[in-house]
Design a protein around this motif. Structure first.
Motif, short mmCIF file in Angstrom:
data_model
loop_
_atom_site.label_atom_id
_atom_site.label_comp_id
_atom_site.label_asym_id
_atom_site.label_seq_id
_atom_site.Cartn_x
_atom_site.Cartn_y
_atom_site.Cartn_z
N LYS A 154 67.14 82.71 -5.37
CA LYS A 154 66.88 83.51 -6.56
C LYS A 154 67.21 84.97 -6.28
O LYS A 154 66.97 85.48 -5.20
N GLN B 45 65.52 87.73 -10.84
CA GLN B 45 64.87 86.48 -11.22
C GLN B 45 63.45 86.41 -10.67
O GLN B 45 62.53 85.98 -11.36
N GLU B 46 63.27 86.83 -9.43
CA GLU B 46 61.94 86.85 -8.82
C GLU B 46 61.02 87.81 -9.57
O GLU B 46 59.86 87.50 -9.83
N TYR B 47 61.55 88.98 -9.91
CA TYR B 47 60.77 89.98 -10.64
C TYR B 47 60.32 89.42 -11.99
O TYR B 47 59.14 89.52 -12.36
N MET B 48 61.26 88.82 -12.71
CA MET B 48 60.92 88.27 -14.03
C MET B 48 59.91 87.14 -13.91
O MET B 48 58.97 87.05 -14.70
N LYS B 49 60.07 86.29 -12.91
CA LYS B 49 59.16 85.16 -12.69
C LYS B 49 57.73 85.66 -12.47
O LYS B 49 56.77 85.07 -12.96
N ASN B 50 57.59 86.76 -11.74
CA ASN B 50 56.27 87.30 -11.45
C ASN B 50 55.73 88.22 -12.54
O ASN B 50 54.52 88.29 -12.75
N ASN B 51 56.61 88.92 -13.22
CA ASN B 51 56.17 89.95 -14.16
C ASN B 51 55.88 89.42 -15.57
O ASN B 51 54.96 89.91 -16.22
N HIS C 124 57.37 85.58 -26.77
CA HIS C 124 58.01 85.45 -25.46
C HIS C 124 59.25 86.33 -25.38
O HIS C 124 59.51 86.98 -24.37
N SER D 262 59.80 93.22 -20.06
CA SER D 262 59.91 93.03 -18.62
C SER D 262 61.29 93.48 -18.13
O SER D 262 61.41 94.11 -17.08
#
Length: 57
Positions: free
Chosen positions: A12, A16-22, A35, A42
């Protein structure tokens, strides 16, 4: 062997990691937003996020 088994999973990206967490954090704070609006918010936050490689010096 199936075609999907042959494909390697890509690592990732930082985005992608930022969006997944944020996104879940923003959903908890802004429960009234859709959404699509949360995702947009985000993405805007990503510009100034420390996780963004462009912001690391």
């Amino acid at each position: 062997m199936e075609n999907s088994e042959l494909k390697k999973k890509k690592e990732k990206t930082p985005y992608q990691e930022y969006m997944k967490n944020n996104v879940p954090k923003l959903k908890a704070i802004h429960q009234n937003l859709s959404h699509k609006e949360i995702f947009r918010l985000s993405a805007l936050n990503w510009k100034d996020a420390i996780e963004n490689p462009k912001n690391q010096k």
